[in-house]
Motif scaffolding. Sequence first.
Motif, PDB file in Angstrom:
ATOM      1  N   THR A  84       0.843  -1.180   0.000  1.00 36.93           N
ATOM      2  CA  THR A  84       0.000   0.000   0.000  1.00 36.93           C
ATOM      3  C   THR A  84       0.883   1.236   0.000  1.00 36.93           C
ATOM      4  O   THR A  84       1.948   1.238   0.601  1.00 36.93           O
ATOM      5  CB  THR A  84      -0.927   0.017   1.223  1.00 36.93           C
ATOM      6  OG1 THR A  84      -0.128   0.041   2.402  1.00 36.93           O
ATOM      7  CG2 THR A  84      -1.866  -1.174   1.239  1.00 36.93           C
ATOM      8  N   SER A  99       0.179   1.005   5.263  1.00 31.88           N
ATOM      9  CA  SER A  99      -0.701   0.482   6.304  1.00 31.88           C
ATOM     10  C   SER A  99      -0.828  -1.040   6.288  1.00 31.88           C
ATOM     11  O   SER A  99      -1.415  -1.602   7.208  1.00 31.88           O
ATOM     12  CB  SER A  99      -2.099   1.104   6.178  1.00 31.88           C
ATOM     13  OG  SER A  99      -2.770   0.608   5.027  1.00 31.88           O
ATOM     14  N   LEU A 100      -0.314  -1.724   5.276  1.00 28.63           N
ATOM     15  CA  LEU A 100      -0.502  -3.171   5.162  1.00 28.63           C
ATOM     16  C   LEU A 100       0.268  -3.921   6.245  1.00 28.63           C
ATOM     17  O   LEU A 100       1.449  -3.658   6.478  1.00 28.63           O
ATOM     18  CB  LEU A 100      -0.053  -3.661   3.788  1.00 28.63           C
ATOM     19  CG  LEU A 100      -0.302  -5.148   3.507  1.00 28.63           C
ATOM     20  CD1 LEU A 100      -1.794  -5.432   3.410  1.00 28.63           C
ATOM     21  CD2 LEU A 100       0.393  -5.562   2.222  1.00 28.63           C
ATOM     22  N   MET A 105      -5.257  -3.753   6.075  1.00 26.90           N
ATOM     23  CA  MET A 105      -4.809  -2.424   5.658  1.00 26.90           C
ATOM     24  C   MET A 105      -5.946  -1.439   5.837  1.00 26.90           C
ATOM     25  O   MET A 105      -7.097  -1.808   6.016  1.00 26.90           O
ATOM     26  CB  MET A 105      -4.366  -2.438   4.196  1.00 26.90           C
ATOM     27  CG  MET A 105      -5.474  -2.717   3.217  1.00 26.90           C
ATOM     28  SD  MET A 105      -4.818  -2.753   1.551  1.00 26.90           S
ATOM     29  CE  MET A 105      -6.327  -2.925   0.625  1.00 26.90           C
ATOM     30  N   SER A 132      -6.554   2.737   1.588  1.00 25.73           N
ATOM     31  CA  SER A 132      -5.299   2.421   0.901  1.00 25.73           C
ATOM     32  C   SER A 132      -5.483   2.179  -0.586  1.00 25.73           C
ATOM     33  O   SER A 132      -6.517   1.687  -1.027  1.00 25.73           O
ATOM     34  CB  SER A 132      -4.666   1.165   1.499  1.00 25.73           C
ATOM     35  OG  SER A 132      -4.246   1.404   2.806  1.00 25.73           O
TER      36      SER A 132
END
Length: 124
Positions: free
Chosen positions: A1, A5-6, A101, A105
């Motif tokens: 991402t 955020s992943l 995530m 995203s």
Amino acid sequence: TRDRSLTGVWIAQDDATIENGCLWVIPGSNHAGVICTVRPPASEEYDGAPESFDYPHSPDETVPVEVIRGSVVFFHGYLLHSSLKNRAEEGYRRALVHHYMSAESLIHGIVVVKFLSPETIEPL
């Protein structure tokens, strides 16, 4: 991402050892924040998933993540990781793999499908 955020979650259903194909990682490879370029795998050692290449780390930096059944491994989505073939004479190396995530995203090269609520679906 793109927003970093992943998070990957790997839940071992069986003991994962070097012999049966445990997860391997390059520690710290997520710090650069590089989205690596990928290609079809160059070796039959892998399961056909895209292979990262041209990244700023040596494959010699790779370390095994051996865990016992029931263990949970959390890792950053940018962490370079892989699993090799199961070479054990018997048994499996099963795992549940989840990725989490932000709903905001964007993933390079992947179309995100927005799920509709039952109220927004029109009958045929």
